[in-house]
Design a protein around this motif. Structure first.
Motif, short mmCIF file in Angstrom:
data_model
loop_
_atom_site.label_atom_id
_atom_site.label_comp_id
_atom_site.label_asym_id
_atom_site.label_seq_id
_atom_site.Cartn_x
_atom_site.Cartn_y
_atom_site.Cartn_z
N GLY A 300 2.59 58.50 -9.81
CA GLY A 300 2.39 59.43 -8.72
C GLY A 300 3.68 58.66 -7.88
N SER A 301 3.64 59.47 -6.67
CA SER A 301 4.71 59.45 -5.27
C SER A 301 4.84 58.21 -4.57
CB SER A 301 5.53 60.07 -4.47
OG SER A 301 5.40 61.27 -5.69
N PRO A 302 4.22 56.78 -4.91
CA PRO A 302 3.85 55.58 -3.81
C PRO A 302 4.59 55.87 -3.40
CG PRO A 302 3.83 54.40 -5.86
CD PRO A 302 4.17 56.39 -5.96
N HIS A 303 6.20 55.62 -3.10
CA HIS A 303 6.87 54.93 -1.85
C HIS A 303 6.57 56.14 -0.66
CE1 HIS A 303 8.90 52.91 -4.54
NE2 HIS A 303 9.11 54.26 -5.69
N GLU A 304 5.75 56.89 -0.78
CA GLU A 304 5.51 57.84 0.32
C GLU A 304 3.96 57.51 1.08
OE1 GLU A 304 9.44 59.15 -1.38
OE2 GLU A 304 7.39 59.14 -2.29
N GLU A 305 3.16 57.13 -0.40
CA GLU A 305 2.34 57.60 -0.01
C GLU A 305 1.62 56.47 0.36
OE1 GLU A 305 -0.20 59.32 -3.36
OE2 GLU A 305 1.66 60.67 -3.12
N LEU A 306 2.04 55.23 -0.39
CA LEU A 306 1.41 53.73 0.14
C LEU A 306 2.62 53.01 1.37
CD1 LEU A 306 0.98 52.63 -3.70
CD2 LEU A 306 -0.91 54.06 -1.73
N ARG A 307 4.00 53.50 1.60
CA ARG A 307 4.49 52.41 1.95
C ARG A 307 4.75 53.14 3.57
NH1 ARG A 307 8.31 50.48 -2.25
NH2 ARG A 307 6.35 50.45 -3.88
N CYS A 308 3.83 54.04 4.68
CA CYS A 308 3.86 54.59 5.32
C CYS A 308 2.46 54.32 6.49
CB CYS A 308 4.67 55.97 5.52
SG CYS A 308 3.79 56.84 5.01
N GLY A 309 3.20 54.04 7.84
CA GLY A 309 2.37 54.34 8.87
C GLY A 309 1.46 52.86 8.66
N SER A 310 -0.03 52.69 8.89
CA SER A 310 -0.18 51.71 9.53
C SER A 310 -1.82 51.42 9.88
CB SER A 310 -0.28 51.13 11.06
OG SER A 310 -0.66 49.62 11.14
N ARG A 311 -2.33 49.97 8.81
CA ARG A 311 -3.96 50.25 8.48
C ARG A 311 -4.50 49.48 9.79
NH1 ARG A 311 -2.61 47.63 2.63
NH2 ARG A 311 -2.25 49.71 1.13
N SER A 312 -4.65 49.96 11.38
CA SER A 312 -4.76 49.51 11.96
C SER A 312 -6.12 48.56 12.09
CB SER A 312 -4.41 50.04 12.59
OG SER A 312 -5.30 51.38 12.87
N HIS A 313 -7.37 49.08 10.84
CA HIS A 313 -8.08 48.36 11.05
C HIS A 313 -8.19 46.55 10.04
CE1 HIS A 313 -7.45 50.57 7.69
NE2 HIS A 313 -8.20 49.60 6.50
N ARG A 314 -7.28 46.41 9.27
CA ARG A 314 -7.29 45.51 9.09
C ARG A 314 -5.99 44.23 9.76
NH1 ARG A 314 -7.68 44.97 3.17
NH2 ARG A 314 -6.50 44.22 3.09
N ARG A 315 -5.82 44.76 10.44
CA ARG A 315 -5.55 43.83 11.33
C ARG A 315 -6.22 42.53 11.86
NH1 ARG A 315 -0.55 46.82 15.50
NH2 ARG A 315 -0.13 47.97 13.91
N SER A 316 -6.05 41.66 11.91
CA SER A 316 -6.21 40.16 12.03
C SER A 316 -6.51 39.82 13.34
CB SER A 316 -5.80 39.02 11.43
OG SER A 316 -6.59 37.90 12.47
N PRO A 317 -7.86 40.23 14.54
CA PRO A 317 -7.73 39.57 15.82
C PRO A 317 -6.73 38.15 15.81
CG PRO A 317 -10.15 39.34 14.74
CD PRO A 317 -8.84 39.90 13.70
N LEU A 318 -6.81 37.40 14.99
CA LEU A 318 -6.03 36.37 15.08
C LEU A 318 -4.62 36.36 15.74
CD1 LEU A 318 -7.07 33.89 12.57
CD2 LEU A 318 -8.04 34.26 14.94
N LEU A 319 -4.01 37.11 15.31
CA LEU A 319 -3.00 37.71 15.55
C LEU A 319 -2.09 37.65 17.45
CD1 LEU A 319 -2.00 41.39 14.06
CD2 LEU A 319 -0.58 39.04 13.16
N SER A 320 -3.75 37.64 17.87
CA SER A 320 -3.50 37.57 18.95
C SER A 320 -2.59 36.24 19.47
CB SER A 320 -4.53 37.71 20.17
OG SER A 320 -6.15 36.91 19.30
N VAL A 321 -3.24 34.56 18.67
CA VAL A 321 -2.73 33.21 18.68
C VAL A 321 -1.20 33.50 19.13
CG1 VAL A 321 -5.21 32.17 18.18
CG2 VAL A 321 -2.21 32.69 16.75
#
Length: 456
Positions: A300-321
């Motif tokens: 397919g075309s993963p360069h466009e489909e997979l590598r843009c945007g953000s998986r915000s639901h995957r962000r760890s709450p520990l980033l606050s540290v």
């Protein structure tokens, strides 16, 4: 010299058409270390370094080191301006020729000389799978990835056979296979055993297995680079000949710019010799998989489909540290029980494995989380430091040997030298506690660094 080595040298003389003088020069070179060499990284240009260097002819970012002191004793080295490696190991990078937007795999990556070279060429749309099957080699690999600074990789600890399930998803695969290591004899005492026929046969059997695995990861039309640091044709040209006989959809892809190093045993394969090329020695070849009409269906075309945007639901709450250290806004983040990882671009879906490691941004000791060394050296669009502490030559030398720094700002700051990051300080009452990992410290350091060249 050992009779096993003499016998191998006589065999090489016969196969490669050497004179008696050439054979003796080869044997003499085995007992002497090759000249030191470096490869520039982190966007460093030759004109920015104050050292005497000479170009390595097969790779534009590599240079022979012509200073009286070792290249691993400078502050520039500690800051990641260059990577110290044998010039021969850059042959594989020349053959691979990474492109900015490619998805690449380095299957036997430690200690990281080639993985960091690949990362240096990747742009925001590129991504690298760094794989090292031997867990005991991870420490050096992770430190070198940290010094390079690009957070566009995942790190797996897998036998390449287990990665085959990913499918043919990579534009390019680098297979720098474990080998008998005949070119490394000047660095170790097991030189004679490296030339033993039993050692060579054992390594060749493993290399055939690994190559069969690696080729199944390459997309149609993609390429695979096979490389070693040994001289035995049984581990080099013979492996490739047997592979091509079994896999008719693969071909050798010659590089005209490397013609002067072409092996006489198999066109399109390349050799470097210790008595000729100012290197420990190396072998490499680029293989190309035939393209097919349904290549798009495979990947397919993963360069466009997979590598843009953000998986915000995957962000760890520990980033606050990390808020006291700076602002991190990663595209993707995940964590283990003891570490947190973040990339500045989305991991391709196929490489979204929660058990894999990545660019480390925090680690846990006991119940407390701390910023990781790799975060201090991170160079990406998603990371902004809260504060820095610029050091002079003397202070930088003290810091790189693990000493505290006075004065230092309160709280977390990154110690920098000539605007290049070195690692973390934790300031309290004007004293900066040194947070540089012991493995990143320099036991020997140049007393006075030459001044950087002045830009015209």
């Amino acid at each position: 010299m050992d009779s096993t080595i003499q016998a191998a040298a006589d065999d090489y003389r016969r196969r490669f058409g050497w004179s008696a003088a050439e054979k003796n020069a080869f044997l003499k070179a085995l007992r002497s270390p090759p000249p030191p060499a470096i490869r520039l990284q982190r966007g460093t240009q030759r004109e920015q370094l104050p050292f005497k260097l000479a170009p390595v002819p097969w790779y534009t970012s590599a240079f022979y080191w012509h200073e009286p002191y070792r290249p691993g004793t400078t502050r520039h080295f500690a800051a990641g301006s260059y990577y110290v490696q044998d010039a021969g190991s850059t042959l594989a990078l020349a053959l691979l020729d990474p492109k900015p937007d490619e998805q690449i795999a380095d299957l036997c990556a430690a200690p990281g000389g080639k993985a960091t070279g690949i990362l240096d060429r990747l742009g925001p749309a590129g991504f690298l799978l760094v794989n090292e099957p031997i867990r005991g080699r991870l420490g050096a690999l992770q430190l070198n990835l940290a010094r390079q600074g690009t957070p566009r990789f995942v790190l797996s600890i897998s036998d390449p056979a287990t990665l085959v399930s990913l499918g043919p998803i990579f534009d390019a695969v680098l297979l720098d296979v474990p080998c008998s290591g005949q070119s490394l004899g000047n660095r170790q005492r097991r030189l004679a055993s490296a030339f033993a026929p039993s050692t060579v046969a054992h390594c060749a059997a493993r290399q055939k297995r690994l190559l069969r695995c690696a080729c199944r990861l390459v997309r149609p039309g993609g390429r695979l680079v096979y490389s070693t640091c040994t001289f035995a044709p049984e581990e080099n040209e013979n492996i490739i000949t047997a592979f091509l006989e079994e896999n008719t959809d693969w071909t050798v892809e010659p590089l005209p710019e490397l013609d002067r190093w072409e092996s006489p045993l198999l066109p399109g394969t390349y050799r470097l010799w210790p008595h000729v090329d100012q290197t420990a020695g190396a072998f490499g070849v680029r293989l190309r998989l035939q393209d097919t009409a349904n290549a798009g269906a495979v990947r397919g075309s993963p360069h466009e489909e997979l590598r843009c945007g953000s998986r915000s639901h995957r962000r760890s709450p520990l980033l606050s540290v990390l808020e006291a250290c700076g602002r991190l806004t990663p595209a993707d983040a995940w964590q283990s029980a003891t570490a947190m990882f973040a990339t500045d671009t989305l991991r391709p879906v196929e490489l979204d494995n929660p058990d894999w490691l990545g660019p480390e941004v925090a680690h846990r000791r006991g119940q407390t989380w701390f910023p990781s060394h790799a975060l201090a050296l991170r160079q990406s669009r998603d990371w902004q430091l809260a504060q820095i502490c610029e050091l002079d030559d003397t202070q930088a030398a003290c810091y790189l040997q693990g000493q505290p720094i006075t004065p230092a700002p309160e709280g977390w700051s990154v110690a920098t030298w000539r605007s290049r990051p070195l690692g973390w300080l934790k300031g309290s009452r004007s004293v900066g506690k040194n947070r540089l990992p012991k493995t990143a410290r320099l036991t020997e350091i140049l007393r006075q660094e030459p001044p950087d060249p002045v830009s015209p």
